[in-house]
Design an enzyme around this catalytic site. Sequence first.
Site, PDB file in Angstrom:
ATOM      1  N   ARG A 399      71.622  22.919  78.705  1.00 58.95           N
ATOM      2  CA  ARG A 399      70.704  24.054  78.595  1.00 58.95           C
ATOM      3  C   ARG A 399      69.865  24.188  79.856  1.00 58.95           C
ATOM      4  NH1 ARG A 399      65.715  26.262  77.119  1.00 58.95           N
ATOM      5  NH2 ARG A 399      65.911  28.110  75.801  1.00 58.95           N
ATOM      6  N   CYS A 400      69.385  23.074  80.379  1.00 56.79           N
ATOM      7  CA  CYS A 400      68.575  23.116  81.609  1.00 56.79           C
ATOM      8  C   CYS A 400      69.337  23.773  82.758  1.00 56.79           C
ATOM      9  CB  CYS A 400      68.169  21.705  82.033  1.00 56.79           C
ATOM     10  SG  CYS A 400      67.009  20.866  80.938  1.00 56.79           S
ATOM     11  N   MET A 401      70.647  23.559  82.807  1.00 58.29           N
ATOM     12  CA  MET A 401      71.438  24.007  83.956  1.00 58.29           C
ATOM     13  C   MET A 401      71.925  25.449  83.823  1.00 58.29           C
ATOM     14  SD  MET A 401      73.751  20.701  84.998  1.00 58.29           S
ATOM     15  CE  MET A 401      74.702  20.700  83.478  1.00 58.29           C
TER      16      MET A 401
END
Length: 410
Positions: A399-401
Amino acid sequence: MSEITRPIHVKSEIGPLKKVLLHRPGKELENLVPDFLERLLFDDIPYLEDAQKEHDAFAEALRENGVEVLYLEKLAAEAIDAGGVKEQFVDEWLAETGVQSQAMLKALKDYLLGMDDTYEMVLKTMEGFRKTEIEVEGGKSLSDLYETDYPFIVDPMPNLYFTRDPFATMYNGVTLNHMMSDTRNRETLYGKFIFDHHPEYGNGKVDRFYDREELTRIEGGDELVLSKDVLAVGISQRTDARSIEKLAGRLFKETDFKHIFAFLIGENRKFMHLDTVFTMVDYDKFTIHPEIEGGLKVWDITPNGDGSVNIKETEDELENILADALGQDSVQLIRCGDGDPVASAREQWNDGSNTLTIAPGVVVVYDRNTVTNRILEEAGLKLIKVRGSELVRGRGGPRCMSMPLQREDI
């Protein structure tokens, strides 16, 4: 299902993902050095070649599942060229480098404007400049000379492959964020030029609910669109409560959100953003890190008719709060590491709770979090497992990426 007609269309965390923004890790990772990791918000040094292979495999897994992948660096270059604003971009980038010497600023500007390929110029601004690259005879300021052991004229931006944070998408717009640290706040400049000048995303085509010029901080990892009616925002190491209240007033005026839940998760590096401890993976299922449950406080922000907001601390269990807000009979909280204190701590550190949902019940995860992955599968979820041994060294997961640009409605 409504037709997607706007360049940004995001009304949930789980609607089928159609278009996503990534940044392929570049030479900025090779400008990480042990003595200055904390300054650049890293705990370790990834091996670039393997990090790029892992990231390429992540992007390919998304494409294989029907997702169109765009890249931040390419959109930024297209925006700069389309707007004819190369010199303006360089001037604004230089203004945020911290360089004081006029002679050095001129040398850097000449170097960047001397690059014919705007895409390569954008990559260079992300990479940073080592002191060995540019030599200016005389004209240095005291501050330039003071950090004699520091190897960079301009810091790299190694966190850029976490595209979730510099801006966040919701409804037909974005929050162009003011980030906690100077080293990451510079990243939002690329978003500014994309949303000002890009042929598809600029020139007023995308609503803006927050701006990088705001004085209080907010980051995209703390912003989760749970449904067309409900936004969750973390009060965290990186996001200020004042920002949430400010954002709420604008969203209630310009979107159909009915509730904004503010989650107090604490100012702790291991709980850096809300999405490192809590993500939505299906209509009625969430991943969660068990350590935050005990003292978790949640405030429900709702609109008044006069443009102001109501703020009320909720007193119910998290499962009941979420079920009620989402119109579900009940929801399931899937605990990272199956609730085991050792497994949950290890796998949360390696982003076991940071899943990217690409359709209801279909999630992208790191393969290394075996305990959490097993219980996700036992809960009926389909997992797309990708390697992240090098990528995870930056403390971020799938999700962060990724920054969704378009999701189908659910």
